[in-house]
Every structure is written in C-alpha cells, then in structure tokens.
Design a protein around this motif. Sequence first.
Motif, PDB file in Angstrom:
ATOM      1  N   UNK A  12       1.188  -2.877  -0.022  1.00 17.98           N
ATOM      2  CA  UNK A  12       1.066  -2.219   1.396  1.00 17.98           C
ATOM      3  C   UNK A  12       1.552  -0.687   1.277  1.00 17.98           C
ATOM      4  N   UNK A  13       2.427   0.119  -0.534  1.00 15.56           N
ATOM      5  CA  UNK A  13       2.666   0.806  -0.761  1.00 15.56           C
ATOM      6  C   UNK A  13       0.810   1.603  -1.173  1.00 15.56           C
ATOM      7  N   UNK A  14       1.010   1.317  -1.937  1.00 15.20           N
ATOM      8  CA  UNK A  14      -1.011   1.572  -2.410  1.00 15.20           C
ATOM      9  C   UNK A  14      -1.741   1.954  -0.758  1.00 15.20           C
ATOM     10  N   UNK A  15      -1.433   0.842   0.286  1.00 15.69           N
ATOM     11  CA  UNK A  15      -2.556   1.135   1.795  1.00 15.69           C
ATOM     12  C   UNK A  15      -2.068   2.348   2.433  1.00 15.69           C
ATOM     13  N   UNK A  16      -0.906   2.592   1.790  1.00 13.75           N
ATOM     14  CA  UNK A  16      -0.900   3.935   2.815  1.00 13.75           C
ATOM     15  C   UNK A  16      -0.840   5.230   2.352  1.00 13.75           C
ATOM     16  N   UNK A  17      -0.740   4.577   1.037  1.00 13.12           N
ATOM     17  CA  UNK A  17      -0.373   5.927  -0.079  1.00 13.12           C
ATOM     18  C   UNK A  17      -2.982   6.526  -0.037  1.00 13.12           C
ATOM     19  N   UNK A  18      -3.164   5.789  -0.318  1.00  8.71           N
ATOM     20  CA  UNK A  18      -5.003   5.366   0.392  1.00  8.71           C
ATOM     21  C   UNK A  18      -5.257   5.995   1.856  1.00  8.71           C
ATOM     22  N   UNK A  19      -4.836   4.590   2.763  1.00  8.35           N
ATOM     23  CA  UNK A  19      -5.100   6.168   4.090  1.00  8.35           C
ATOM     24  C   UNK A  19      -4.561   7.314   4.524  1.00  8.35           C
ATOM     25  N   UNK A  20      -3.147   7.844   3.808  1.00 13.31           N
ATOM     26  CA  UNK A  20      -2.795   8.963   4.186  1.00 13.31           C
ATOM     27  C   UNK A  20      -3.771   9.648   3.359  1.00 13.31           C
ATOM     28  N   UNK A  21      -4.302   9.620   2.012  1.00 20.98           N
ATOM     29  CA  UNK A  21      -4.816  10.488   1.317  1.00 20.98           C
ATOM     30  C   UNK A  21      -6.335  10.966   2.118  1.00 20.98           C
ATOM     31  N   UNK A  22      -7.144   9.594   2.389  1.00 23.94           N
ATOM     32  CA  UNK A  22      -8.116   9.872   3.062  1.00 23.94           C
ATOM     33  C   UNK A  22      -8.294  10.715   4.274  1.00 23.94           C
ATOM     34  N   UNK A  23      -7.226  10.116   5.151  1.00 25.14           N
ATOM     35  CA  UNK A  23      -6.762  11.285   6.704  1.00 25.14           C
ATOM     36  C   UNK A  23      -6.538  11.995   6.554  1.00 25.14           C
ATOM     37  N   UNK A  24      -5.680  12.627   5.786  1.00 24.71           N
ATOM     38  CA  UNK A  24      -5.478  13.684   5.814  1.00 24.71           C
ATOM     39  C   UNK A  24      -6.362  14.819   4.632  1.00 24.71           C
ATOM     40  N   UNK A  25      -7.310  14.094   4.063  1.00 26.31           N
ATOM     41  CA  UNK A  25      -8.257  14.645   3.580  1.00 26.31           C
ATOM     42  C   UNK A  25      -9.348  14.806   4.631  1.00 26.31           C
ATOM     43  N   UNK A  26      -9.631  14.140   5.774  1.00 29.22           N
ATOM     44  CA  UNK A  26     -10.513  14.473   6.618  1.00 29.22           C
ATOM     45  C   UNK A  26      -9.999  15.810   7.822  1.00 29.22           C
TER      46      UNK A  26
END
Length: 168
Positions: A12-26
């Motif tokens: 769950x932590x990794x999923x939130x990290x990846x989601x936040x990274x992609x979303x923030x980058x976009x």
Amino acid sequence: MRDHDGRAERAAHLQRLLFGGVYGTVLASALAAALDHEAGPDAPGYDAVWVLLAALASAAAHGYAHTIARQTTEKTAVTAGTVRSVLAEWPLLAAVLPTVAALLGSHAGWWGEGAAIDVALALNTLALFGWGFWAARVAGRGRAAACRVGGVDMLLGLFIIGANVLSK
C-alpha cells in the motif's frame, strides 16, 4: 498473519508512492506547460511558488478524499486520520520539486524561464519513464516489459510537451 499484514502495508505504501510520483510529475508538467507570460514579464519565482502551492492543494485534496471515502465505508470519524492521510501524499509534493527547482534557477538568473520550462518538461518526461519502469519491476515484470510500461508513462509527458508546442 503478521508477515502478510506487513507485506500488504508495504504494498500500500509503495502504491501510494508510485501514484503520488506519477500524479505529481504530470501535474507539474501541466502547470509548467501552462505558464505563459506573453502579456507581461516573466515571473519564475511567482510561478515556482504557484506550482508548489497547487501541488500542496492537490495533495491535501487527495488525502482528504481518501479519508472521506474511508469514513463513508467504515463509518469512522474524520480526525487525526485525515492529517495522516494528507501527510501520506508527500510523494506528490516531492515529484513537483524538479519543476520548482528549474523555475527557481530562472528566478536566480541562471537561465530564462522558457529554458526552465523546457528543462522541467524534459526531466518530468524522463521521470515518468522511471516511475513506470520502477512500478513494473516492483510488480515482477522483466526489463523489456518494464521498459514498455515506462514508455507508455512517458507518453503522458510527451503529450504535454506536444500540447504545449501546439498551443503556443
């Protein structure tokens, strides 16, 4: 059972990290591409603050939405869990920092704002590849499959760059 809970928590932590990274980058890419000062002087310092504040608002809204969704399904109170949920959105904020840094470099006079935006868009496009590649590798995919996933993520950045070029 405890080991399974630990793996689920890490996932769950990794999923939130990846989601936040992609979303923030976009988000950072879209905001940078939207910067336009044809009617007035460049304001890279103001723009850097604006990108950071927009990311902060997005992270807070996303974390709060998670809390509201949990409250609806679990009938829990919105309290300290809200703060924890908002703070867990730090990857979104971290992902906008390269764009903010490029704009602050322009504010410091190291380069023009147009160059800062170009650099931010290029870095963010490469970061999108990295986020996709990393997510695929974590999911157990091979290098070739991870490159394909990274390439698809990178298309988001290329789309923003193309839209930026066409709109100007």
